[in-house]
Design an enzyme around this catalytic site. Sequence first.
Site, mmCIF file in Angstrom:
data_model
loop_
_atom_site.group_PDB
_atom_site.id
_atom_site.type_symbol
_atom_site.label_atom_id
_atom_site.label_comp_id
_atom_site.label_asym_id
_atom_site.label_seq_id
_atom_site.Cartn_x
_atom_site.Cartn_y
_atom_site.Cartn_z
ATOM 1 N N ARG A 103 0.830 -1.216 0.000
ATOM 2 C CA ARG A 103 0.000 0.000 0.000
ATOM 3 C C ARG A 103 0.859 1.259 0.000
ATOM 4 O O ARG A 103 0.348 2.348 -0.175
ATOM 5 C CB ARG A 103 -0.939 -0.002 1.214
ATOM 6 C CG ARG A 103 -2.083 -0.991 1.053
ATOM 7 C CD ARG A 103 -3.030 -0.948 2.223
ATOM 8 N NE ARG A 103 -2.457 -1.507 3.434
ATOM 9 C CZ ARG A 103 -3.062 -1.533 4.613
ATOM 10 N NH1 ARG A 103 -4.266 -1.006 4.737
ATOM 11 N NH2 ARG A 103 -2.496 -2.085 5.665
ATOM 12 N N GLN A 104 2.167 1.099 0.222
ATOM 13 C CA GLN A 104 3.049 2.272 0.202
ATOM 14 C C GLN A 104 3.716 2.366 -1.170
ATOM 15 O O GLN A 104 4.916 2.191 -1.318
ATOM 16 C CB GLN A 104 4.098 2.169 1.303
ATOM 17 C CG GLN A 104 3.491 2.185 2.698
ATOM 18 C CD GLN A 104 4.518 2.405 3.778
ATOM 19 O OE1 GLN A 104 5.403 3.236 3.642
ATOM 20 N NE2 GLN A 104 4.416 1.642 4.850
ATOM 21 N N LYS A 201 -14.856 7.645 -1.103
ATOM 22 C CA LYS A 201 -14.073 7.557 0.141
ATOM 23 C C LYS A 201 -12.884 8.505 0.068
ATOM 24 O O LYS A 201 -12.251 8.635 -0.981
ATOM 25 C CB LYS A 201 -13.568 6.121 0.327
ATOM 26 C CG LYS A 201 -12.553 5.940 1.441
ATOM 27 C CD LYS A 201 -12.077 4.485 1.520
ATOM 28 C CE LYS A 201 -10.651 4.361 1.963
ATOM 29 N NZ LYS A 201 -10.103 3.018 1.957
ATOM 30 N N ARG A 203 -9.361 9.651 2.598
ATOM 31 C CA ARG A 203 -8.632 9.365 3.830
ATOM 32 C C ARG A 203 -7.713 10.535 4.125
ATOM 33 O O ARG A 203 -6.992 10.992 3.223
ATOM 34 C CB ARG A 203 -7.822 8.069 3.657
ATOM 35 C CG ARG A 203 -7.343 7.474 4.969
ATOM 36 C CD ARG A 203 -6.392 6.326 4.711
ATOM 37 N NE ARG A 203 -7.018 5.037 4.445
ATOM 38 C CZ ARG A 203 -7.374 4.162 5.387
ATOM 39 N NH1 ARG A 203 -7.196 4.421 6.642
ATOM 40 N NH2 ARG A 203 -7.896 2.998 5.039
ATOM 41 N N ASP A 227 -13.017 -5.684 -1.242
ATOM 42 C CA ASP A 227 -11.805 -4.880 -1.138
ATOM 43 C C ASP A 227 -10.607 -5.828 -1.213
ATOM 44 O O ASP A 227 -10.764 -7.043 -1.037
ATOM 45 C CB ASP A 227 -11.815 -4.121 0.204
ATOM 46 C CG ASP A 227 -11.095 -2.778 0.102
ATOM 47 O OD1 ASP A 227 -10.341 -2.573 -0.871
ATOM 48 O OD2 ASP A 227 -11.275 -1.940 1.001
ATOM 49 N N GLY A 234 -11.886 -0.204 9.173
ATOM 50 C CA GLY A 234 -12.547 1.109 9.095
ATOM 51 C C GLY A 234 -13.256 1.315 7.757
ATOM 52 O O GLY A 234 -14.415 1.742 7.724
HETATM 53 C C1 R5P Z 1 -6.962 0.917 0.488
HETATM 54 O O1 R5P Z 1 -6.888 1.547 -0.560
HETATM 55 C C2 R5P Z 1 -7.222 -0.556 0.539
HETATM 56 O O2 R5P Z 1 -7.736 -1.032 -0.665
HETATM 57 C C3 R5P Z 1 -8.157 -0.917 1.687
HETATM 58 O O3 R5P Z 1 -9.402 -0.275 1.476
HETATM 59 C C4 R5P Z 1 -7.594 -0.472 3.002
HETATM 60 O O4 R5P Z 1 -6.292 -0.906 3.115
HETATM 61 C C5 R5P Z 1 -8.397 -1.007 4.159
HETATM 62 O O5 R5P Z 1 -7.839 -0.540 5.354
HETATM 63 P P1 R5P Z 1 -8.711 -0.420 6.670
HETATM 64 O O6 R5P Z 1 -9.348 -1.755 6.921
HETATM 65 O O7 R5P Z 1 -7.729 -0.071 7.748
HETATM 66 O O8 R5P Z 1 -9.713 0.662 6.464
#
Ligand code: R5P
Length: 300
Positions: A103-104, A201, A203, A227, A234
């Site tokens: 994710r980074q 969404k 963040r 996802d 969250g």
């Molecule tokens: C982010 O872009 C990913 O696809 C997931 O939505 C995210 O990593 C989910 O993280 P969390 O469960 O902490 O909200």
Amino acid sequence: MEKILIVGPASQILGVKIAKELGIEAINTEVKKFPDGENYLRINIEDETIIAGKEVIIIQSTGPSSNNNQNARLMELFMMINSVKRMGASKIIVVVPYLAYARQDKIFRPGETQFGHVIIHIINSLGIDEFYTVDVHAPVILEKCSCKAINIDSMKLLADNIKTLGAEDIVVVSPDKGGIERSKAFAKYFGESVPVDVFEKSRDVKTGEIKMSGKLSLKGKDVVIADDIIATGGTMATAIKLARESGAKRIYAVATHALLLDQAKYRILKAGADKIIGTDSIDNEVSTVSLAKIIVDYLK
Ligand code: R5P
């Protein structure tokens, strides 16, 4: 060439299943931590010559778990690769079902690093021949691999599992725009005309706080919220709450990698999910979909 499979400490169940599917023996590892916190790993063999000249498959996920975090899991992976390389493996195939740090991949604030790219660069530099991962968050990072690098798609397996649960009149919902293409592809496994919807969404890049909005027409529908990762839960919990407010009948919270950190299970179920479904890229109680067969299809 004879194949040998080394099962890493983070992929014990999946590793043994893959060995069985391939009809080969699974070799375990011995791991511990030194008093100063450094990791120790040895491949659990007494005769090093069994590795020389063989095709060695290493399987190790790199998600956090009750007894180790992703940094330790990566160290164990690097150590396994280094060990079989030193012992003269002819071909090294690395399978990392969940790839930490993926994710980074982008810079959001000045001074950050694109560490997902660095992780791939390190794995590649250890002298491997093939690399496999599953539904990696940012496939672009695989471009750092000079060897063959494949991102395996688990969507069909997840969809087949949901079908067995009796879901009908399905709408697939993506919790954010970034996941829309993946959700469209996912929906096709339920039928050509299954609709796909998306919430908005955002963040906060400093605090990580999620904001989500959207009112969809989900009245009486079975909703599959898909996802790639559930971490704190969250994102999923917020999407579930909105889906409930939009009239959803049943809600399935689906992710390839259900890390389920901290209170994630509670948050997701409390928000109104009927079921959480993940793959065994992470060993936990929601890992109902096994990746073994699909990974074996690539390894054969
Ligand atoms: C982010 O872009 C990913 O696809 C997931 O939505 C995210 O990593 C989910 O993280 P969390 O469960 O902490 O909200």
